[in-house]
Write a protein that holds these residues in place. Structure first.
Motif, mmCIF file in Angstrom:
data_model
loop_
_atom_site.group_PDB
_atom_site.id
_atom_site.type_symbol
_atom_site.label_atom_id
_atom_site.label_comp_id
_atom_site.label_asym_id
_atom_site.label_seq_id
_atom_site.Cartn_x
_atom_site.Cartn_y
_atom_site.Cartn_z
ATOM 1 N N THR A 110 10.922 -0.073 7.578
ATOM 2 C CA THR A 110 10.475 -0.513 6.243
ATOM 3 C C THR A 110 9.174 -1.117 5.962
ATOM 4 N N ILE A 127 6.494 1.435 7.185
ATOM 5 C CA ILE A 127 6.147 1.935 5.689
ATOM 6 C C ILE A 127 5.023 0.831 4.756
ATOM 7 N N THR A 152 1.737 0.545 6.885
ATOM 8 C CA THR A 152 0.794 2.745 7.050
ATOM 9 C C THR A 152 -0.295 2.467 5.205
ATOM 10 N N LEU A 156 0.083 3.565 1.989
ATOM 11 C CA LEU A 156 1.692 4.094 0.753
ATOM 12 C C LEU A 156 1.607 2.204 0.512
ATOM 13 N N HIS A 216 11.750 -5.740 1.382
ATOM 14 C CA HIS A 216 11.976 -5.902 3.472
ATOM 15 C C HIS A 216 11.641 -7.008 3.922
ATOM 16 N N SER A 268 9.601 0.871 -5.437
ATOM 17 C CA SER A 268 8.943 1.870 -5.815
ATOM 18 C C SER A 268 9.046 2.635 -7.430
#
Lengths: 228, 534
Positions: free
Chosen positions: B369, B372, B375, B378, B391, B448
C-alpha cells in the motif's frame, strides 16, 4: 560495566583493551557528534540559501545594518582562539599542564571578547528598533535613518533577514558560551592534575568542538555581513 | 565497585533502586528503557482506544453517547496518541530496549562504547517525556504529532513546550545512535568481522546512522518553530514572505528517515527469528545486511512524497515518486530472503516465530500500500484519508510492534533467566494479529471511500466499517493484556531458563541466562558466521 584499571597512568575502562583503543573510540564519538552539529546548522544554511534566492534585495538591505569591521574583528578573534586551543593541546602532549591551562584560559578570553562585541552589536540593533521578524519596528528604524540622513528602508519584510540574523548568530553564540564552559572545565581538570601526556581526551574533544564553532562563524560572517 | 561473587548476574550483582538509576551497565539500561517505554505505550494505547471508541458511531447517531465533549478534545487526544507513540515508543523502542541489551552481547563486547552517555540518553528521554506529559496539565496541544505550520504558530496550545520535549528526546536518540556506531566499529570481539555480525546488529547500525544524520535536522526545525512562536522570526510565516511548506520539508527530511529508524531494527529482529526457528542458515546474508544500509541511504531522498499536494512542483513530485518506489527494492530483497530461509527449513512455530511470520504478512500489506501511495495520481485521491492511516499502522504497528513482541519473547529467557508461558504467549499473538487486521483493514476501505483522517465525526455511511474497526481495537487491547500477563507470570512463576533454549547460534546464547555483569566469563573468539546451522 564501567569498572576500570590503570594502564600507563591512564584509567582504561574494562571494555577497552588499552589506552589507544579507548582514545580511538572517544575520537570517533566526538567526530560523529560534530557531524550532528554541522547538520543542525545545515538546516539554517539551507533556509538562508532559499530565501536569499527569493529576496536578494531584502538581504542586501539588511546587511547594511551590520558593521563588517566588528564582524571582521570577531572573525580574527575566533581564528586566533582556534590557534590557542591547539597550543593548549600541544602543552598537554608535552606534559606542561600549567602552560596548557594558560593557553585554554586565553582561548576562553577570546570567547569573552567575541561575546562582548556581539553584545554591543545586538544592543545597538535593539536601540534602532531592529528586532527579529514580526517584532522589527520599521517606523522607528526609518525615523532613525531619516535623522541620520540615510536612505529609508524599502523592503516590507526586512524582519525576515533579521530573523535569520538572530537565529544564526544566536545559535552560534549559544555554542560559543557552551564551548567556553567546556574549556573552563578542561582548564580546571588540567590544573587539578587529571591529564598527562598519555591522557588529555577531554581537551582534544573540546578542541575539536571549538574548531567547529569557529568554522561555523567563518561561514556566517560573509553570509550575514558581506552579503550586500 | 567491588568484586562480585561467582555466579552473580547483572540483576543480582547490585541491590536497591538507586543501583538501577545510576547503573552504567548496558543491560540494566535496556531494562530501564523497557519499563519506561512500555509505560508510555500504555498511555498512547489508552489514547488510541478512546479515539476508536469516539469513532464507534457518528455524532448524531441515535442511542449512543459521545466520548469527547467536542472536536478540540478529540484533536488533543489524537495528538498525544501520535506524539507519544512516535517519539516515546516506536523510535526508542527496539534500539534502546533490545538494542542496548543485545548489541554488545551479539558482538562479544563487555559494554557499549560510552556507558555514561548511554545512561544520559535514558535521562534525556525521561526529561523529554516528563515535559511532554506536563503539557497535558497545561493548555495541552492539538496540532497533531507533525506540528505543521502555520497552525502550530497560531494555536494557543502548549506547542513550544512540546517541541522542546521532542528536542530533548531527539538528543536521547542521537546519543544512542552515536554510541551504537562507535560500539560496532571499536568493540567487536576477536574474529567478529563486519560480515560475521548478526543481522540484528547490521540493522541497528543502519538505524544508528539515520539517528545521527537525520535527528539534528529535526532539532533545528523544532528550535525554529519555538523561535517562531516566541520571537516571531518569520522563517515559516507567510506574512513576512516566509514559507510554511519549508517547515514540512525540514520536518519530513527528518521524519521520513525516522520511519526507517522504526522499521529497520524490526527487520533485524525478524532476520534473527526466521533463521533460528527455521534451523537454517539465513538465505542471502550479505544481501540482507546491505539492503539495510540501502534503505538507510534511500530514506534521505524520499521526504517529498509527504508533500505531493502541498504545492510542490510536478517535477519534484515525479522524482520523489520514483525514489520512493525505489525503497521497495531493498525491502523486497529482505522479504524474499526470509521466505527463502524458511523454505525447506525445519520450522518451529514458537511464539517468537509466530510474531515474525505475522510481521512478514502485515508488512507485505503495509509495503504494497506504500507503493500505491507513492504513485502520484493515486495519492491525490488517497492523501489525508484513512487509507494513509491504515497504511502506516500496518507498517508501524503491524511491522515494528509485531517484531518487538517477537523479539521480546525470543530474548525474554536471556534477559531474565526465566521461561514464560508459551500457550499464553501464542494466545496473545492470536488476539493481536487478528485484532490488528480487524482494526486496520476496514480503514483501507474507508479511505478509498473517501473518509478523511483526523476528524471527530463522519457521515452515517461510514459507520459499519468504523464499528468493525473499533471492535478490532478491543481485541488488540486484550492481546496486549495477555502479553502483559505472560511477562508478569514469567517473572514470578517462570521455570529457570537454560542458556540457549532455542538452540540459536549467535553469541548472546553462549553466555549464561541472565548474563554476568561483564557479559561473558571469557572473552569469546569468533570463528564462524552467526547462523551456522548444520
Amino acid at each position: 560495566m564501567s569498572t576500570s584499571r590503570v594502564i600507563d597512568g591512564v584509567n582504561v575502562q574494562t571494555h577497552y583493551r588499552d589506552v589507544e583503543h579507548q582514545l580511538s573510540a572517544a575520537k570517533q564519538g566526538i567526530w560523529l557528534f560534530m557531524v550532528t552539529e554541522i547538520l543542525m546548522f545545515g538546516g539554517l544554511f539551507v533556509g538562508y540559501a532559499l530565501y536569499h534566492m527569493r529576496y536578494p534585495e531584502m538581504f542586501a538591505e539588511g546587511a547594511r545594518f551590520l558593521d563588517w569591521r566588528l564582524g571582521f574583528i570577531n572573525t580574527l578573534v575566533l581564528i586566533f582562539s582556534s590557534f590557542t586551543v591547539v597550543v593548549g593541546i600541544y602543552y598537554c602532549q608535552a606534559n606542561q599542564m600549567k602552560k596548557a591551562a594558560a593557553a585554554l584560559g586565553v582561548t576562553i578570553l577570546c570567547g569573552v571578547i567575541f561575546m562582548v562585541i556581539k553584545y554591543f552589536e545586538y544592543t545597538h540593533k535593539f536601540h534602532m528598533g531592529i528586532y527579529p521578524g514580526n517584532m522589527l519596528d520599521l517606523a522607528k528604524l526609518n525615523h532613525h535613518l531619516a535623522e541620520a540622513g540615510e536612505p529609508l528602508i524599502k523592503s516590507t519584510n526586512l524582519g525576515l533577514y533579521f530573523g535569520f540574523y538572530y537565529c544564526m548568530s544566536g545559535l552560534h553564540g549559544i555554542h560559543v558560551i557552551l564551548g567556553m564552559s567546556l574549556l573552563g572545565w578542561c582548564m580546571f581538570r588540567a590544573l587539578r592534575g587529571d591529564f598527562n601526556a598519555n591522557y588529555y581526551t577531554a581537551v582534544d574533544g573540546v578542541g575539536i568542538f571549538w574548531h567547529i564553532v569557529d568554522l561555523v562563524w567563518i561561514f556566517l560572517f560573509p553570509l550575514l555581513y558581506l552579503v550586500g | 565497585m567491588g568484586h562480585s561473587a561467582h555466579g552473580d548476574n547483572y540483576i543480582t550483582a547490585e541491590k536497591g533502586l538507586m543501583s538501577w538509576f545510576t547503573t552504567l551497565d548496558h543491560k540494566r539500561i535496556g531494562i530501564l528503557y523497557f519499563v519506561s517505554v512500555m509505560s508510555f505505550f500504555l498511555i498512547g494505547g489508552i489514547a488510541a482506544l478512546l479515539l476508536r471508541a469516539e469513532l464507534f458511531s457518528y455524532n448524531a447517531a441515535p442511542n449512543v453517547g459521545e466520548i469527547f465533549k467536542n472536536g478540540d478534545v478529540y484533536n488533543q487526544v489524537l495528538t498525544y496518541h501520535g506524539a507519544i507513540m512516535v517519539f516515546m515508543v516506536i523510535i526508542p523502542g527496539i534500539p534502546a530496549i533490545l538494542g542496548n541489551f543485545f548489541l554488545p552481547l551479539q558482538i562479544g563486547a563487555k559494554d557499549v562504547a560510552f556507558p555514561k552517555l548511554n545512561l544520559l540518553s535514558w535521562y534525556c528521554l525521561m526529561a523529554g517525556a516528563a515535559l511532554a506529559v506536563t503539557t497535558m496539565f497545561t493548555t495541552r496541544i492539538d496540532t497533531g504529532w507533525t506540528f505543521y505550520t502555520p497552525y502550530s504558530i497560531r494555536t494557543q496550545t502548549a506547542v513550544s513546550m512540546m517541541v522542546v520535549a521532542a528536542f530533548i528526546m531527539g538528543m536521547s536518540s542521537i546519543l544512542t545512535g552515536l554510541n551504537f556506531i562507535v560500539t560496532v566499529h571499536k568493540l567487536r570481539a576477536p574474529g567478529m568481522t563486519m560480515h560475521r555480525m548478526p543481522l540484528f546488529v547490521w540493522a541497528l547500525y543502519s538505524t544508528a546512522i539515520i539517528q545521527v544524520l537525520a535527528t539534528p535536522v529535526l532539532a533545528i526545525t523544532l528550535l525554529l518553530l519555538a523561535a517562531e512562536r516566541t520571537f516571531g522570526v518569520g522563517i515559516f510565516d507567510p506574512k513576512l514572505g516566509g514559507d510554511p511548506v519549508l517547515f514540512q520539508h525540514f520536518f519530513w527530511f527528518y521524519s521520513h528517515p525516522a520511519v526507517y529508524i522504526m522499521i529497520l531494527p524490526a527487520m533485524g529482529i525478524v532476520s534473527e527469528l526466521i533463521s533460528t526457528f527455521s534451523r537454517k542458515v539465513i538465505f542471502g546474508y550479505t544481501a540482507i545486511a546491505y539492503s539495510s544500509l540501502g534503505i538507510a541511504a534511500v530514506s534521505f531522498f524520499v521526504w517529498g512524497h509527504h508533500m505531493y499536494v502541498s504545492g510542490q512542483s510536478e517535477l519534484a513530485g515525479t522524482v520523489f515518486s520514483f525514489l520512493t518506489m525505489l525503497v521497495g527494492v531493498p525491502t523486497a530483497i529482505k522479504m524474499f530472503n526470509w521466505i527463502a530461509t524458511m523454505y525447506k527449513g525445519s520450522i518451529q512455530f514458537a511464539s517468537p516465530m509466530l510474531y515474525a511470520m505475522g510481521f512478514i504478512f502485515l508488512f507485505a500489506i503495509g509495503g504494497v500500500t506504500g507503493i500505491i501511495l507513492a504513485t502520484l495520481a493515486l495519492d491525490v485521491h488517497f492523501h489525508d484519508t484513512y487509507f494513509v492511516v491504515a497504511h502506516f499502522h500496518y507498517v508501524m504497528v503491524g511491522g515494528t510492534l509485531m517484531a518487538i513482541m517477537g523479539g521480546f519473547y525470543y530474548w525474554f529467557p536471556k534477559m531474565f533467566g526465566k521461561m514464560y508461558n508459551e500457550f499464553a504467549a501464542q494466545l496473545s499473538f492470536v488476539f493481536i494479529f487478528i485484532g490488528f487486521n480487524v482494526t486496520f483493514f476496514p480503514q483501507f476501505i474507508l479511505g478509498s471511500m473517501g473518509m478523511p483522517r483526523r476528524y471527530f465525526d463522519y457521515i452515517p455511511a461510514y459507520q459499519p466499517l468504523n464499528r468493525i474497526s473499533t471492535v478490532g481495537s478491543w481485541l488488540i487491547a486484550i492481546g496486549f493484556l495477555i502479553a502483559l500477563y505472560t511477562i508478569i507470570d514469567g517473572l514470578i512463576n517462570g521455570k529457570k531458563a537454560p542458556n540457549n533454549p532455542w538452540g540459536a547460534k549467535t553469541l548472546e546464547w553462549q553466555t549464561t541466562s541472565p548474563p554476568p555483569v561483564l557479559n561473558f566469563d571469557h572473552e569469546p573468539v569468533v570463528t564462524a558466521g552467526p547462523y551456522e546451522y548444520k
